[in-house]
Design a protein around this motif. Structure first.
Motif, PDB file in Angstrom:
ATOM      1  N   THR A  53      69.642  -1.712 -18.766  1.00 55.64           N
ATOM      2  CA  THR A  53      70.306  -0.423 -18.545  1.00 55.64           C
ATOM      3  C   THR A  53      69.824   0.628 -19.541  1.00 55.64           C
ATOM      4  OG1 THR A  53      72.105  -1.042 -20.053  1.00 55.64           O
ATOM      5  CG2 THR A  53      72.411  -1.519 -17.702  1.00 55.64           C
ATOM      6  N   THR A 107      70.202  -5.854 -16.243  1.00 52.91           N
ATOM      7  CA  THR A 107      70.637  -5.597 -14.864  1.00 52.91           C
ATOM      8  C   THR A 107      70.140  -6.686 -13.932  1.00 52.91           C
ATOM      9  OG1 THR A 107      68.709  -4.197 -14.413  1.00 52.91           O
ATOM     10  CG2 THR A 107      70.719  -3.107 -15.202  1.00 52.91           C
ATOM     11  N   HIS A 118      76.496  -5.423 -12.687  1.00 55.08           N
ATOM     12  CA  HIS A 118      75.730  -4.209 -12.427  1.00 55.08           C
ATOM     13  C   HIS A 118      75.460  -3.993 -10.940  1.00 55.08           C
ATOM     14  CE1 HIS A 118      75.055  -3.092 -16.563  1.00 55.08           C
ATOM     15  NE2 HIS A 118      74.720  -4.333 -16.844  1.00 55.08           N
TER      16      HIS A 118
END
Length: 248
Positions: A177, A163, A213
């Motif tokens: 994640t 991320t 993200h």
């Protein structure tokens, strides 16, 4: 420690120059063969079982990657040489494999050999070489993997699971994640280069974010990422950041 070494380059002059430098600067290397025809490399490497192979990337008929792909389990350490091929260099860097840019600098050579020697002692060439071949054949950057040195060794992680990267006192914390963060001894600058791709944006001097993200931009200069994590966007970066995503 004597390290059996093979040099592969289609240009005899390039081999002669590298051989001379190695003999002068790297006394622990024992050059057991030089190869000017990459098509012969597979048989010679199998016969002599070197620990280290220097190989040019761009050679007529068969590239350095083509040579490597002939081996099911390439367990020798590699130092690639190239005049310039950014795509190739990016793939090599992502897997922590040594490389030298021609014309070869003496200090760069010594540093690459020092790193290779350490890697030979740690016996991690196979996993790095296997990952390199996978990355070379994978055009989608998010599906590639990068290598992260950790306290336990080397960790290969999928780019798409990252991320963001966070600089912390000269170290870097990599957030994911699907798992707990990894703390790497490499600086945030290292990961800026490693993840140099439009999918990653250097939002702040201490943060690199995976744009896939990013969920929301907040008016007070922060972005929200997957996992409901909020990180700052530097004031000087905000206009550029917003323009990037408006035009995406």
């Amino acid at each position: 420690m004597s390290i059996k070494t093979i040099l592969i380059d289609d240009e005899p002059k390039a081999i002669a120059i590298l051989k001379n430098k190695i003999e002068r600067l790297c006394p622990d290397l024992e050059i057991v063969a030089t190869i000017e025809k990459p098509a012969l490399a597979f048989d010679i490497i199998n016969e002599l079982q070197p620990q280290l192979v220097f190989i040019d990337i761009a050679m007529p008929g068969m590239s350095g990657f083509d040579v490597l792909e002939q081996f099911k389990k390439p367990q020798f350490e590699i130092i690639f040489a190239t005049a310039f091929d950014q795509y190739a260099l990016d793939a090599i860097k992502q897997c922590a494999i040594g490389y030298l840019v021609k014309p070869i600098d003496n200090e760069d050579l010594v540093e690459a050999v020092t790193n290779a020697t350490t890697n030979i002692e740690q016996k991690n060439a196979l996993v790095k070489n296997t990952q390199l071949l996978e990355n070379i054949n994978q055009e989608n950057f998010q599906k590639k993997k990068i290598v992260i040195p950790s306290t336990d060794g080397l960790e290969f992680v999928k780019v798409k699971s990252i991320t963001h990267c966070e600089g912390v006192d000269g170290y870097t914390k990599i957030h994911f994640t699907n798992r707990k963060p990894i703390l790497s001894s490499s600086s945030i600058g290292h990961f800026k280069k490693l993840l140099s791709h439009p999918d990653f944006y250097h939002v702040h001097k201490s943060y690199v974010a995976n744009t896939n993200h990013i969920i929301k931009y907040l008016n007070d200069g922060y972005v929200t990422l997957t996992g409901d994590v909020t990180i700052p966007v530097a004031r000087a970066k905000r206009a550029e950041f917003l323009e990037k995503f408006r035009s995406a």
